[in-house]
Design a protein around this motif. Structure first.
Motif, PDB file in Angstrom:
ATOM      1  N   ASN A  36      48.019  51.136  11.867  1.00  0.00           N
ATOM      2  CA  ASN A  36      47.104  50.266  11.137  1.00  0.00           C
ATOM      3  C   ASN A  36      47.396  48.778  11.380  1.00  0.00           C
ATOM      4  O   ASN A  36      47.471  47.991  10.445  1.00  0.00           O
ATOM      5  N   ILE A  37      47.559  48.435  12.635  1.00  0.00           N
ATOM      6  CA  ILE A  37      47.861  47.051  12.994  1.00  0.00           C
ATOM      7  C   ILE A  37      46.546  46.289  13.108  1.00  0.00           C
ATOM      8  O   ILE A  37      45.673  46.648  13.883  1.00  0.00           O
ATOM      9  N   ARG A  38      46.451  45.225  12.317  1.00  0.00           N
ATOM     10  CA  ARG A  38      45.227  44.426  12.277  1.00  0.00           C
ATOM     11  C   ARG A  38      45.463  42.978  12.673  1.00  0.00           C
ATOM     12  O   ARG A  38      44.549  42.294  13.081  1.00  0.00           O
ATOM     13  N   LEU A  39      46.678  42.511  12.478  1.00  0.00           N
ATOM     14  CA  LEU A  39      47.013  41.122  12.783  1.00  0.00           C
ATOM     15  C   LEU A  39      48.078  41.070  13.864  1.00  0.00           C
ATOM     16  O   LEU A  39      48.911  41.970  13.973  1.00  0.00           O
ATOM     17  N   MET A  44      57.352  45.574  13.327  1.00  0.00           N
ATOM     18  CA  MET A  44      57.730  46.773  12.583  1.00  0.00           C
ATOM     19  C   MET A  44      59.165  47.156  12.928  1.00  0.00           C
ATOM     20  O   MET A  44      59.591  47.023  14.070  1.00  0.00           O
ATOM     21  N   PHE A  45      59.868  47.618  11.931  1.00  0.00           N
ATOM     22  CA  PHE A  45      61.240  48.075  12.097  1.00  0.00           C
ATOM     23  C   PHE A  45      61.295  49.550  11.749  1.00  0.00           C
ATOM     24  O   PHE A  45      60.786  49.967  10.713  1.00  0.00           O
ATOM     25  N   PHE A  46      61.909  50.324  12.629  1.00  0.00           N
ATOM     26  CA  PHE A  46      62.020  51.766  12.468  1.00  0.00           C
ATOM     27  C   PHE A  46      63.489  52.165  12.423  1.00  0.00           C
ATOM     28  O   PHE A  46      64.323  51.527  13.063  1.00  0.00           O
ATOM     29  N   ASP A  47      63.801  53.236  11.713  1.00  0.00           N
ATOM     30  CA  ASP A  47      65.152  53.759  11.744  1.00  0.00           C
ATOM     31  C   ASP A  47      65.290  54.724  12.919  1.00  0.00           C
ATOM     32  O   ASP A  47      64.350  54.918  13.702  1.00  0.00           O
ATOM     33  N   GLU A  48      66.469  55.337  13.028  1.00  0.00           N
ATOM     34  CA  GLU A  48      66.734  56.240  14.149  1.00  0.00           C
ATOM     35  C   GLU A  48      65.866  57.496  14.117  1.00  0.00           C
ATOM     36  O   GLU A  48      65.721  58.196  15.115  1.00  0.00           O
ATOM     37  N   VAL A  52      59.264  54.130   9.487  1.00  0.00           N
ATOM     38  CA  VAL A  52      59.067  52.693   9.303  1.00  0.00           C
ATOM     39  C   VAL A  52      59.939  52.215   8.146  1.00  0.00           C
ATOM     40  O   VAL A  52      59.870  52.725   7.040  1.00  0.00           O
ATOM     41  N   LYS A  53      60.781  51.224   8.429  1.00  0.00           N
ATOM     42  CA  LYS A  53      61.658  50.653   7.412  1.00  0.00           C
ATOM     43  C   LYS A  53      61.225  49.258   6.992  1.00  0.00           C
ATOM     44  O   LYS A  53      61.699  48.727   6.002  1.00  0.00           O
ATOM     45  N   GLY A  54      60.330  48.667   7.758  1.00  0.00           N
ATOM     46  CA  GLY A  54      59.828  47.343   7.418  1.00  0.00           C
ATOM     47  C   GLY A  54      58.626  47.007   8.264  1.00  0.00           C
ATOM     48  O   GLY A  54      58.526  47.440   9.409  1.00  0.00           O
ATOM     49  N   ARG A  55      57.710  46.263   7.680  1.00  0.00           N
ATOM     50  CA  ARG A  55      56.489  45.855   8.379  1.00  0.00           C
ATOM     51  C   ARG A  55      56.187  44.424   7.952  1.00  0.00           C
ATOM     52  O   ARG A  55      56.110  44.121   6.756  1.00  0.00           O
ATOM     53  N   TYR A  56      56.015  43.573   8.938  1.00  0.00           N
ATOM     54  CA  TYR A  56      55.788  42.155   8.668  1.00  0.00           C
ATOM     55  C   TYR A  56      54.640  41.664   9.535  1.00  0.00           C
ATOM     56  O   TYR A  56      54.646  41.861  10.739  1.00  0.00           O
TER      57      TYR A  56
END
Length: 75
Positions: A36-39, A44-48, A52-56
């Motif tokens: 769902n990337i719009r901008l 995005m940060f993913f774990d092993e 998804v661990k973070g989305r900015y």
């Protein structure tokens, strides 16, 4: 953003995989839909386990990336 990603890639080599994906390229369209990337940029940060661990959305500087990576337990 390009220079920050290069810096992060060098700093965390062997600990974190830094990948840049251009969602404007047709081959990456499904990936943009999946997450769902719009901008741009969306970071995005993913774990092993590929969770998804973070989305900015928007620009991040290296100090912000350091904090995020550290919060994920990476030294």
């Amino acid at each position: 953003m390009e220079s920050v990603l290069k810096e992060a890639k060098a700093k965390y080599e062997g600990k974190v995989q830094v990948i840049k994906v251009n969602i404007e390229e047709e081959k990456n369209y499904k990936l943009a839909l999946k997450y769902n990337i719009r901008l741009m940029p969306t970071i995005m940060f993913f774990d092993e386990n590929r969770q998804v661990k973070g989305r900015y959305e928007g620009l991040l500087d290296m100090s912000q990336i350091d904090k995020i990576v550290s919060s994920m337990g990476v030294k």
